[in-house]
Design a protein around this motif. Structure first.
Motif, mmCIF file in Angstrom:
data_model
loop_
_atom_site.group_PDB
_atom_site.id
_atom_site.type_symbol
_atom_site.label_atom_id
_atom_site.label_comp_id
_atom_site.label_asym_id
_atom_site.label_seq_id
_atom_site.Cartn_x
_atom_site.Cartn_y
_atom_site.Cartn_z
ATOM 1 N N ASP A 61 4.855 -1.269 5.594
ATOM 2 C CA ASP A 61 3.854 -2.467 6.398
ATOM 3 C C ASP A 61 4.422 -2.850 7.478
ATOM 4 O O ASP A 61 3.584 -3.169 8.455
ATOM 5 C CB ASP A 61 3.958 -3.494 5.130
ATOM 6 C CG ASP A 61 2.915 -3.249 3.875
ATOM 7 O OD1 ASP A 61 2.005 -2.286 4.232
ATOM 8 O OD2 ASP A 61 3.139 -3.888 3.087
ATOM 9 N N ARG A 89 -1.520 3.217 7.422
ATOM 10 C CA ARG A 89 -0.458 3.324 6.602
ATOM 11 C C ARG A 89 -0.427 4.673 5.840
ATOM 12 O O ARG A 89 0.831 5.108 5.881
ATOM 13 C CB ARG A 89 -1.075 2.446 5.270
ATOM 14 C CG ARG A 89 0.021 2.190 4.194
ATOM 15 C CD ARG A 89 -0.722 1.416 2.907
ATOM 16 N NE ARG A 89 0.237 1.326 1.687
ATOM 17 C CZ ARG A 89 1.446 0.688 1.617
ATOM 18 N NH1 ARG A 89 1.788 -0.118 2.547
ATOM 19 N NH2 ARG A 89 2.110 0.845 0.426
ATOM 20 N N SER A 124 0.182 -5.470 -0.231
ATOM 21 C CA SER A 124 -0.102 -4.912 1.149
ATOM 22 C C SER A 124 -1.697 -4.793 1.318
ATOM 23 O O SER A 124 -2.002 -5.374 2.427
ATOM 24 C CB SER A 124 0.430 -3.293 1.215
ATOM 25 O OG SER A 124 1.559 -2.919 1.204
#
Length: 194
Positions: A61, A89, A124
Motif C-alpha cells: 500500500d 497494487r 486496502s
C-alpha cells in the motif's frame, strides 16, 4: 537503517522463503535462521507468521500511495482511478506472485489465515474507495465495499495465472468488471427514491 525499512526487508525475505518452502513450512524461526537474526529481534516486528502478511499488505500500500498520481483524481472518473490503484497494487505484488500462490493454496485448510488476508485486503480497498471519493454516505456504500472486494478477489485469481504481456488479460477483466459495477451503481441512483 530505519525501523520500517528493516521490517519491510524482513517481509521480503519471508516471501522469498515462502516461495521456496511454502506457507505451512514457514515460521519466524525459519526466518531467524535464514537471516541469522535472533528470534527475539524478529519478534520486535512480528508477533506471529500472520503479522508478516499484515506487513506485506502495508508495504504494498505504501508503494501504491507513493506511485499514484493524486493530481489525476479530480480529472478522471472513480472507476478509472480504482482501476489504476488496483493495477498498481498487482504490479507491485508481481515479484511475490509465487509466494502468494503458496499462501493461497492453504486457505481451505487454514480459515484463520484466509480471514486475516481478507481483512488486510478490505482495509486496502476501503482506503482506495475513500481516496477516489467513491463513498456517497448512502446505502450504496455497502454495495461498493462488497462489490470491490468481490471484483478484487476474482481479479487476483486471474492475475496469479496471467502471463500475458503487460498483464493485458488482468487489465481487460478488471476494466469489464468495474464498468459493470459502475453501471449498476448508476442505475440504483436513478431508480431508487432514497
Amino acid at each position: 537503517m530505519k525501523s520500517s525499512d528493516k521490517k519491510f526487508n524482513l517481509v521480503k525475505s519471508s516471501f522469498n522463503i515462502i516461495e521456496k518452502i511454502g506457507w505451512k513450512s514457514f515460521s519466524l524461526q525459519t526466518l531467524s535462521d535464514t537471516e541469522k537474526i535472533p528470534i527475539n529481534e524478529i519478534k520486535l516486528f512480528f508477533k506471529s507468521e500472520i503479522t508478516i502478511l499484515d506487513g506485506f499488505s502495508k508495504m504494498i500500500d505504501i508503494k501504491v500511495e507513493k506511485s499514484f498520481d493524486y493530481e489525476e483524481l479530480t480529472k478522471t472518473s472513480v472507476k478509472d482511478n480504482l482501476f489504476e490503484l488496483i493495477m498498481l497494487r498487482l504490479e507491485f505484488m508481481q515479484p511475490y506472485r509465487n509466494a502468494l500462490k503458496n499462501i493461497l493454496s492453504t486457505f481451505k485448510s487454514d480459515p484463520l489465515l484466509a480471514k486475516s488476508v481478507a481483512k488486510d485486503v478490505m482495509n486496502s480497498l476501503d482506503f482506495y474507495l475513500e481516496l477516489t471519493n467513491a463513498f456517497s454516505n448512502s446505502f450504496l456504500d455497502i454495495f461498493k465495499k462488497k462489490s470491490i472486494f468481490l471484483i478484487y478477489s476474482y481479479i487476483f485469481t486471474i492475475w496469479l495465472e496471467d502471463n500475458s504481456e503487460e498483464l493485458s488479460k488482468t487489465m481487460s477483466e478488471l476494466d469489464k468488471l468495474l464498468t459493470f459495477s459502475e453501471k449498476i451503481a448508476i442505475n440504483f441512483k436513478t431508480y431508487t427514491p432514497f
